[in-house]
Design a protein around this motif. Sequence first.
Motif, mmCIF file in Angstrom:
data_model
loop_
_atom_site.group_PDB
_atom_site.id
_atom_site.type_symbol
_atom_site.label_atom_id
_atom_site.label_comp_id
_atom_site.label_asym_id
_atom_site.label_seq_id
_atom_site.Cartn_x
_atom_site.Cartn_y
_atom_site.Cartn_z
ATOM 1 N N LEU A 57 0.820 -1.211 0.000
ATOM 2 C CA LEU A 57 0.000 0.000 0.000
ATOM 3 C C LEU A 57 0.854 1.261 0.000
ATOM 4 O O LEU A 57 0.413 2.319 -0.432
ATOM 5 N N GLU A 58 2.095 1.147 0.467
ATOM 6 C CA GLU A 58 2.994 2.300 0.536
ATOM 7 C C GLU A 58 3.781 2.510 -0.751
ATOM 8 O O GLU A 58 4.690 3.322 -0.806
ATOM 9 N N ALA A 59 3.470 1.749 -1.791
ATOM 10 C CA ALA A 59 4.079 1.886 -3.130
ATOM 11 C C ALA A 59 5.545 1.471 -3.185
ATOM 12 O O ALA A 59 6.297 1.970 -4.004
ATOM 13 N N HIS A 60 5.958 0.582 -2.314
ATOM 14 C CA HIS A 60 7.281 -0.024 -2.459
ATOM 15 C C HIS A 60 7.090 -1.538 -2.454
ATOM 16 O O HIS A 60 6.020 -2.036 -2.147
ATOM 17 N N ALA A 61 8.108 -2.263 -2.812
ATOM 18 C CA ALA A 61 7.982 -3.716 -2.957
ATOM 19 C C ALA A 61 8.466 -4.447 -1.709
ATOM 20 O O ALA A 61 9.421 -4.033 -1.070
ATOM 21 N N GLN A 62 7.769 -5.536 -1.387
ATOM 22 C CA GLN A 62 8.218 -6.445 -0.336
ATOM 23 C C GLN A 62 8.711 -7.713 -1.002
ATOM 24 O O GLN A 62 8.189 -8.128 -2.036
ATOM 25 N N ARG A 63 9.684 -8.346 -0.383
ATOM 26 C CA ARG A 63 10.248 -9.589 -0.905
ATOM 27 C C ARG A 63 9.505 -10.780 -0.305
ATOM 28 O O ARG A 63 9.310 -10.839 0.904
ATOM 29 N N PHE A 64 9.115 -11.714 -1.170
ATOM 30 C CA PHE A 64 8.473 -12.968 -0.757
ATOM 31 C C PHE A 64 9.389 -14.097 -1.196
ATOM 32 O O PHE A 64 9.628 -14.292 -2.381
ATOM 33 N N THR A 65 9.952 -14.836 -0.225
ATOM 34 C CA THR A 65 10.952 -15.861 -0.517
ATOM 35 C C THR A 65 10.442 -17.253 -0.145
ATOM 36 O O THR A 65 9.360 -17.406 0.418
ATOM 37 N N THR A 66 11.263 -18.237 -0.423
ATOM 38 C CA THR A 66 10.912 -19.626 -0.107
ATOM 39 C C THR A 66 10.789 -19.863 1.401
ATOM 40 O O THR A 66 10.237 -20.876 1.814
ATOM 41 N N ASP A 67 11.274 -18.939 2.219
ATOM 42 C CA ASP A 67 11.185 -19.053 3.680
ATOM 43 C C ASP A 67 9.920 -18.426 4.242
ATOM 44 O O ASP A 67 9.752 -18.344 5.461
ATOM 45 N N ASP A 68 9.016 -17.952 3.359
ATOM 46 C CA ASP A 68 7.832 -17.215 3.783
ATOM 47 C C ASP A 68 6.536 -17.942 3.443
ATOM 48 O O ASP A 68 6.505 -18.824 2.593
ATOM 49 N N MET A 69 5.483 -17.487 4.099
ATOM 50 C CA MET A 69 4.106 -17.795 3.718
ATOM 51 C C MET A 69 3.541 -16.490 3.180
ATOM 52 O O MET A 69 3.875 -15.410 3.679
ATOM 53 N N LEU A 70 2.674 -16.573 2.174
ATOM 54 C CA LEU A 70 2.031 -15.384 1.630
ATOM 55 C C LEU A 70 0.619 -15.314 2.193
ATOM 56 O O LEU A 70 -0.210 -16.184 1.944
ATOM 57 N N ILE A 71 0.363 -14.275 2.970
ATOM 58 C CA ILE A 71 -0.915 -14.095 3.648
ATOM 59 C C ILE A 71 -1.783 -13.125 2.853
ATOM 60 O O ILE A 71 -1.297 -12.105 2.375
ATOM 61 N N THR A 72 -3.053 -13.456 2.739
ATOM 62 C CA THR A 72 -4.043 -12.516 2.234
ATOM 63 C C THR A 72 -4.819 -12.028 3.449
ATOM 64 O O THR A 72 -5.445 -12.822 4.154
#
Length: 94
Positions: A57-72
Amino acid sequence: MKFRKKPVVIEAITFEELVEYGKANGGNIVNGMPWSFEYKGHHITHENDQCYLLPTLEAHAQRFTTDDMLITGVKGEIYPCKKDIFAATYEAVQ
């Protein structure tokens, strides 16, 4: 004061599940990996085979890696959470 997080049900997927989603839903495939695709209305881009970039929402990118879960989240936002923190914070529901 102390506070307790309200119980809410979230949806979450692994890195591998996101890769499969991108492959199955029109992702631009390069060397077997989807490089750009839409997930729940959010544009996902490939940084490398172990990392995707997610919009915030702040217009920058977050990194999503193999060590993460992607939450909605409850408002449709997506964000990464480290697997160990996820396991300590969430439990499966029926």
